[in-house]
Write an enzyme that holds these catalytic residues in place. Structure first.
Site, PDB file in Angstrom:
ATOM      1  N   GLN A 133     -10.600   0.987   1.516  1.00  0.00           N
ATOM      2  CA  GLN A 133     -11.096   0.106   0.457  1.00  0.00           C
ATOM      3  C   GLN A 133      -9.961  -0.659  -0.235  1.00  0.00           C
ATOM      4  OE1 GLN A 133     -11.414   3.408   0.580  1.00  0.00           O
ATOM      5  NE2 GLN A 133     -11.178   4.393  -1.415  1.00  0.00           N
ATOM      6  N   ASP A 191      16.132   7.129   4.792  1.00  0.00           N
ATOM      7  CA  ASP A 191      14.804   7.285   4.185  1.00  0.00           C
ATOM      8  C   ASP A 191      14.839   6.985   2.697  1.00  0.00           C
ATOM      9  OD1 ASP A 191      13.651   8.026   6.557  1.00  0.00           O
ATOM     10  OD2 ASP A 191      13.817  10.182   6.202  1.00  0.00           O
ATOM     11  N   TYR A 244       0.837  -1.190   0.000  1.00  0.00           N
ATOM     12  CA  TYR A 244       0.000   0.000   0.000  1.00  0.00           C
ATOM     13  C   TYR A 244       0.878   1.248   0.000  1.00  0.00           C
ATOM     14  CZ  TYR A 244      -3.420   3.505   0.804  1.00  0.00           C
ATOM     15  OH  TYR A 244      -4.190   4.619   0.642  1.00  0.00           O
ATOM     16  N   ASN A 259      -2.464   6.414   6.828  1.00  0.00           N
ATOM     17  CA  ASN A 259      -2.993   7.190   7.955  1.00  0.00           C
ATOM     18  C   ASN A 259      -3.662   6.263   8.976  1.00  0.00           C
ATOM     19  OD1 ASN A 259      -5.454   6.474   6.892  1.00  0.00           O
ATOM     20  ND2 ASN A 259      -5.815   8.461   5.914  1.00  0.00           N
ATOM     21  N   HIS A 277       0.197 -40.562  20.023  1.00  0.00           N
ATOM     22  CA  HIS A 277       1.521 -40.001  19.726  1.00  0.00           C
ATOM     23  C   HIS A 277       2.605 -41.016  20.103  1.00  0.00           C
ATOM     24  CE1 HIS A 277      -0.608 -36.231  19.322  1.00  0.00           C
ATOM     25  NE2 HIS A 277       0.495 -35.582  19.051  1.00  0.00           N
ATOM     26  N   GLN A 307      12.410  15.398  10.439  1.00  0.00           N
ATOM     27  CA  GLN A 307      11.372  14.573  11.050  1.00  0.00           C
ATOM     28  C   GLN A 307      10.098  15.389  11.254  1.00  0.00           C
ATOM     29  OE1 GLN A 307      11.633  11.335  11.457  1.00  0.00           O
ATOM     30  NE2 GLN A 307       9.472  11.429  11.942  1.00  0.00           N
ATOM     31  N   SER A 367       5.464   9.088  12.622  1.00  0.00           N
ATOM     32  CA  SER A 367       6.913   8.914  12.544  1.00  0.00           C
ATOM     33  C   SER A 367       7.609   9.640  13.701  1.00  0.00           C
ATOM     34  CB  SER A 367       7.403   9.455  11.204  1.00  0.00           C
ATOM     35  OG  SER A 367       8.708   9.023  10.952  1.00  0.00           O
ATOM     36  N   GLU A 380      11.674   4.989  16.671  1.00  0.00           N
ATOM     37  CA  GLU A 380      11.701   4.456  15.304  1.00  0.00           C
ATOM     38  C   GLU A 380      13.066   4.768  14.655  1.00  0.00           C
ATOM     39  OE1 GLU A 380       9.235   6.700  12.694  1.00  0.00           O
ATOM     40  OE2 GLU A 380       9.239   5.194  11.095  1.00  0.00           O
ATOM     41  N   HIS A 381      13.445   6.044  14.675  1.00  0.00           N
ATOM     42  CA  HIS A 381      14.755   6.466  14.166  1.00  0.00           C
ATOM     43  C   HIS A 381      15.601   6.969  15.332  1.00  0.00           C
ATOM     44  CE1 HIS A 381      11.868   7.372  10.815  1.00  0.00           C
ATOM     45  NE2 HIS A 381      12.773   6.743  10.108  1.00  0.00           N
ATOM     46  N   HIS A 402       7.229  15.869   8.573  1.00  0.00           N
ATOM     47  CA  HIS A 402       6.339  14.762   8.168  1.00  0.00           C
ATOM     48  C   HIS A 402       4.891  15.057   8.532  1.00  0.00           C
ATOM     49  CE1 HIS A 402       8.653  11.670   6.289  1.00  0.00           C
ATOM     50  NE2 HIS A 402       9.562  11.664   7.219  1.00  0.00           N
ATOM     51  N   GLU A 409       1.919 -36.743  28.766  1.00  0.00           N
ATOM     52  CA  GLU A 409       0.943 -35.741  28.341  1.00  0.00           C
ATOM     53  C   GLU A 409      -0.403 -36.376  27.991  1.00  0.00           C
ATOM     54  OE1 GLU A 409       3.618 -31.925  26.841  1.00  0.00           O
ATOM     55  OE2 GLU A 409       2.479 -33.022  25.335  1.00  0.00           O
TER      56      GLU A 409
END
Lengths: 427, 427
Positions: A184, A354, A122, A207, A413, A253, A231, A320-321, A256, A408
């Site tokens: 969708q 990036d 995506y 998003n 088995h 940063q 981010s 994250e970074h 963003h 068990e």
């Protein structure tokens, strides 16, 4: 920007709290879209594309002609190809050899990685085409050997897709591109429609709605790369850092989005102050200064008493970074436990990762670096274990299996082993 | 058992359809328990333990004295130790070396795996103690270097835990054991209570409610190993297979539960018929024959015309366990795309992998082998990427980054590079 001096460890989590999303509203929209896509397929996609993207499309698949018509500047072509080469080189180095292990004489075990056959990527829409994310997802998908690489991205209100998206997708071996965006798109790739094939795993940013849709998709048996949030960047800079560089990284940063998280940690109050001055200076020149200003208002400049405290704070926050500019950079590199991607030294801006250093930019946000990896080659594969046991092997481990299975309460088995032992003369 | 002769490929998915769970009822119970655990902590755990496990507990943590009092037979001790050694050997072989790559001269990238610091293991209760699952989860957790390994398992109605569970947990380095089961255990490990610490990732099998609780836990930022469904086995046996062995393997799967999936595929109708006879013979001797009989009623014996067709059917079904007994076993080993764990040849029963060969028995069910790995060493770690760029490195890749950042409309990303290039004499 708020300057905080030597905060106590038990205040760190509150101090660095990330913004929480309101989930309830999203959940009802997401389940509604999924239900309609499940029932009506492409007709539902058409409806939501009209509603959310403001364009009426009869077919969603990008045609051969559209692909061939996509042209971009020579300069951008060369830049994308350089980035692709580095991303390919680094992700290719993540391939692992199969190692056969004889755990007991006659008992051979090994693990092999095989591609996830069908994957969906995506790519969000918006003001600019995020072709770099295609590089980050399609390059490892192709290296892994995925046979079906589907890409969904929203059309503009003319029903078109940016040529940089089309060029990059073609370059990286995407097999089918669809002009479908938002919830969708995730529903289509999770459930399948007449046009859009169902895939086994969905990757990519988006998003809050796209993220909620990806999480909802998992209840239909589809895997996802990771949950995504805004981010974030944490910079640790001691007095060896260049304040202007640090400021430029924090601002990259901040541009963003207003909800981006920006944190500077230092053992030097002078550094904090100098970076603050540089930020003010650089901020005024940015085209996205409104966004960056909002993000900077939530940013934190934190003074700590030692590298040890800085490291503990980093591991608590799990950025994250993470940029490390420190005389003793090795201390941080060796001991960081929780981070998505780490950038070391004055000449390693986050933008390098990036776009073009070779590492992946699809990384765990929201503290998820505590338990999730960023996207890597393994994200597009799964491991299958194999074992082959000889007569001698089953004689060696069979009695232990019989004992454990009996304990068990699983007699069948045990029987599966006993029958084989009996046939080769053990009773 | 139903015998099916040469079914057409487009009927395979229906033919091998797995039972679907009714989720709606579970979801409301799960969210109710989570909400109460979030609000009331240990008091809520107490209430649900009384309600579901029929025992009233003041403390949930297993004490040092209880741990030391746990004794099991010498034979079982030896069996567990043998299994542990093999599981350790195999999972240890999954460690990967860090490889530093220079993607462009002056641009060094690498990836390192670090342990997920806090993990939670869920071990279901029931008629028999599933100590083998502790081996499968705690051994790789310890090898990975997880510092907090929490285990939750339901107490019996005397408020006790089976000594084999306690013995195995201690042997494998579990740091804390709690007498908490079901949805309330998952909620406790996801949210944390005064007694039970919150963890970053939850592992382990369980019934439909536990599975629903694990999926719900992910909305609170906790990772899980994988969604779990009823256990399943597909055996491919050509005329080189021993019918009695095949029957014993199918039955060992069938005794797990009435909803177990058991499928035999063969290129030999004689093999199908001989295995059917063997199943009838062996079934009558099993203590869990009621369960196994129910499972066998849903089982399928499928005749196919070639190895190629068999392989295609296997890849469509994506079995959790796959046994291959075939003259051309290499064909299947090389070309299987979707399976959890593969058992090769007449002397490799599934029970070997369930207990002691060394491979993991926590595997993707329900067709999830298409996109999920079974639990392995990497399940307890996450990858962090690192990059360090020299002045020469940023000179080499900087212009490409500038071009791409500008094309994506991210001026501050470009600036972070431009400033650095300028400082070293490039404009």
């Amino acid at each position: 920007m708020k300057k905080i001096i030597n905060p106590l460890p038990d205040t760190w989590l509150n101090l660095l709290e990330r913004p929480a999303n309101e989930r309830a509203d999203m959940d009802s929209l997401v389940s509604e879209v999924f239900e309609e896509v499940q029932k009506k397929g492409d007709t539902a996609i058409q409806k939501y594309t009209q509603l959310f993207d403001g364009t009426s499309l009869k077919t969603f698949k990008v045609s051969e002609e559209e692909m061939n018509a996509a042209t971009i500047s020579k300069e951008l072509t060369a830049a994308i190809q350089l980035a692709k080469k580095n991303i390919e080189t680094f992700h290719n180095s993540q391939k692992t050899a199969t190692e056969r292990i004889e755990t007991t004489p006659g008992v051979i075990c090994w693990q092999e990685k095989r591609a996830i056959q069908k994957v969906g990527l995506y790519i969000p829409g918006g003001t600019a085409p995020l072709f770099s994310t295609i590089l980050m997802l399609a390059v490892p998908a192709q290296l892994a050997g995925c046979t079906e690489i589907v890409l969904c991205t929203p059309p503009n209100n003319e029903g078109e897709i940016d040529p940089a998206i089309l060029y990059t997708a073609k370059l990286c071996g995407v097999t089918k591109i669809f002009k479908v965006g938002g919830v969708q798109a995730i529903a289509a790739m999770a459930l399948g429609t007449a046009s859009v094939p169902a895939v086994y795993k969905i990757f990519g940013p988006g998003n809050q709605f796209v993220t909620a849709a990806k999480q909802y998709a998992t209840t239909f048996g589809v895997a996802i790369d990771m949950p995504a949030g805004p981010s974030e960047l944490l910079v640790f800079a001691d007095e060896t850092a260049v304040p202007a560089f640090v400021a430029s990284d924090l601002l990259s940063q901040a541009e963003h989005g207003a909800d981006s998280q920006v944190v500077l940690v230092s053992t030097s109050e002078k550094m904090l102050d100098e970076v603050a001055v540089e930020i003010e200076k650089q901020l005024t020149l940015l085209p996205r200064k409104e966004i960056a200003t909002l993000a900077m208002q939530n940013s934190k400049l934190i003074l700590v008493d030692s590298n040890k405290t800085a490291l503990a704070l980093i591991n608590t926050y799990a950025p994250e970074h993470l940029i490390i500019v420190a005389e003793d950079e090795a201390y941080f590199v060796e001991n960081v436990q929780n981070a998505g991607s780490v950038f070391i030294g004055n000449y390693t801006p986050e933008s390098a990762g990036d776009y073009a250093s070779g590492t992946n930019h699809t990384l765990p946000t929201n503290g998820f670096a505590k338990q999730y990896s960023g996207v890597n080659l393994d994200s597009f594969m799964k491991s299958i274990t194999f074992q082959k046991i000889s007569e001698a092997g089953i004689q060696a481990i069979g009695p232990a299996i019989e004992t454990m299975a009996a304990a068990e309460g699983l007699q069948a088995h045990k029987n599966a082993v006993s029958l084989r032992l009996k046939s080769i003369g053990n009773e």
